[in-house]
Write an enzyme that holds these catalytic residues in place. Sequence first.
Site, short mmCIF file in Angstrom:
data_model
loop_
_atom_site.label_atom_id
_atom_site.label_comp_id
_atom_site.label_asym_id
_atom_site.label_seq_id
_atom_site.Cartn_x
_atom_site.Cartn_y
_atom_site.Cartn_z
N HIS A 49 -19.89 90.44 75.80
CA HIS A 49 -20.98 89.49 76.14
C HIS A 49 -22.23 89.88 75.40
O HIS A 49 -23.38 89.32 75.86
CB HIS A 49 -21.28 89.55 77.65
CG HIS A 49 -20.17 88.90 78.47
ND1 HIS A 49 -18.88 89.47 78.75
CD2 HIS A 49 -20.10 87.60 78.93
CE1 HIS A 49 -18.27 88.51 79.72
NE2 HIS A 49 -18.98 87.44 79.68
N SER A 76 -20.00 80.52 87.51
CA SER A 76 -18.89 81.74 87.33
C SER A 76 -19.82 83.02 87.36
O SER A 76 -19.05 84.10 87.81
CB SER A 76 -18.76 81.62 85.70
OG SER A 76 -17.73 82.60 85.33
N TYR A 136 -17.20 75.47 75.12
CA TYR A 136 -15.85 75.58 75.90
C TYR A 136 -15.27 74.30 76.22
O TYR A 136 -14.10 74.05 76.35
CB TYR A 136 -16.51 76.30 77.29
CG TYR A 136 -15.19 76.48 78.21
CD1 TYR A 136 -14.22 77.23 78.27
CD2 TYR A 136 -15.21 75.55 79.38
CE1 TYR A 136 -13.22 77.66 79.15
CE2 TYR A 136 -14.36 75.76 80.17
CZ TYR A 136 -13.27 76.51 80.26
OH TYR A 136 -12.13 76.82 81.09
N LYS A 159 -11.08 79.22 88.34
CA LYS A 159 -10.79 77.72 88.12
C LYS A 159 -10.52 77.57 86.67
O LYS A 159 -9.59 76.46 86.15
CB LYS A 159 -11.59 76.99 89.05
CG LYS A 159 -11.39 77.25 90.44
CD LYS A 159 -12.39 76.12 91.08
CE LYS A 159 -12.32 76.29 92.66
NZ LYS A 159 -13.11 75.19 93.40
N ALA A 160 -11.60 77.78 85.82
CA ALA A 160 -11.72 77.50 84.34
C ALA A 160 -11.67 75.86 84.44
O ALA A 160 -11.40 75.36 83.29
CB ALA A 160 -10.24 77.64 83.54
#
Length: 216
Positions: free
Chosen positions: A22, A52, A110, A182-183
């Site tokens: 990160h 998140s 994403y 969960k994504a």
Amino acid sequence: MEFYACNNPSSPTPDTSLLATHTPYTLLPESITQSKCPIIYVSRDPKDVLLSCWHFLNKLRARELPLLSLEETFDFFSSGVSAFGPYWDHVLVYWKASLEFPNQVLFIKYEDMKCNPTPHAKRLAEFIGHPFSFEEEEQGVVQKIVDFCSFENLSNLEVNKAPSAKTNVPGIVITNEMFFRKAKVGDYKQYLSEERIERLEEIMEQKLKEFRWKAI
């Protein structure tokens, strides 16, 4: 990478050619930025990033400490207070680097990757210099890789269900399963009020207005 460095202070660089981090672009060592090392940056809707972070930070909390509320996490996040700096700065610097060094830095959203994983898998392969051959595509190799790397598959692997390592921070234990939730795209809608959603969108629009890119 940061967890490895925390656990190995005397030798913070892992002996591997693949790293996940990160760390902001401006803090990457010159051994990375000044080399031909390909960098792949995945951005995400800040509202889902906030959610998140909230869940993950509470997983890291020592048992004797109270859980962070969504309200205080929102206040921190929207004020630019986070472990790796303001989210918008983090995104902007990598986005700018992808424009300046397109052969070294690949910027991916994403949401786009989740919606169309197969084209992105092919794009990634080409970017790192190992494109799929015609035969591999005909044999379904790309789809097999996409299926193997799916959230559903990875989250159910035994290695991601068992404890992985402890950090050198007292009271904090890191397990692989902590990185899976969960994504889902847009899960923030189940948690954030319309007022908070609008607030984050206003902040991101203001911070990103000088670039030809939208976070949402």
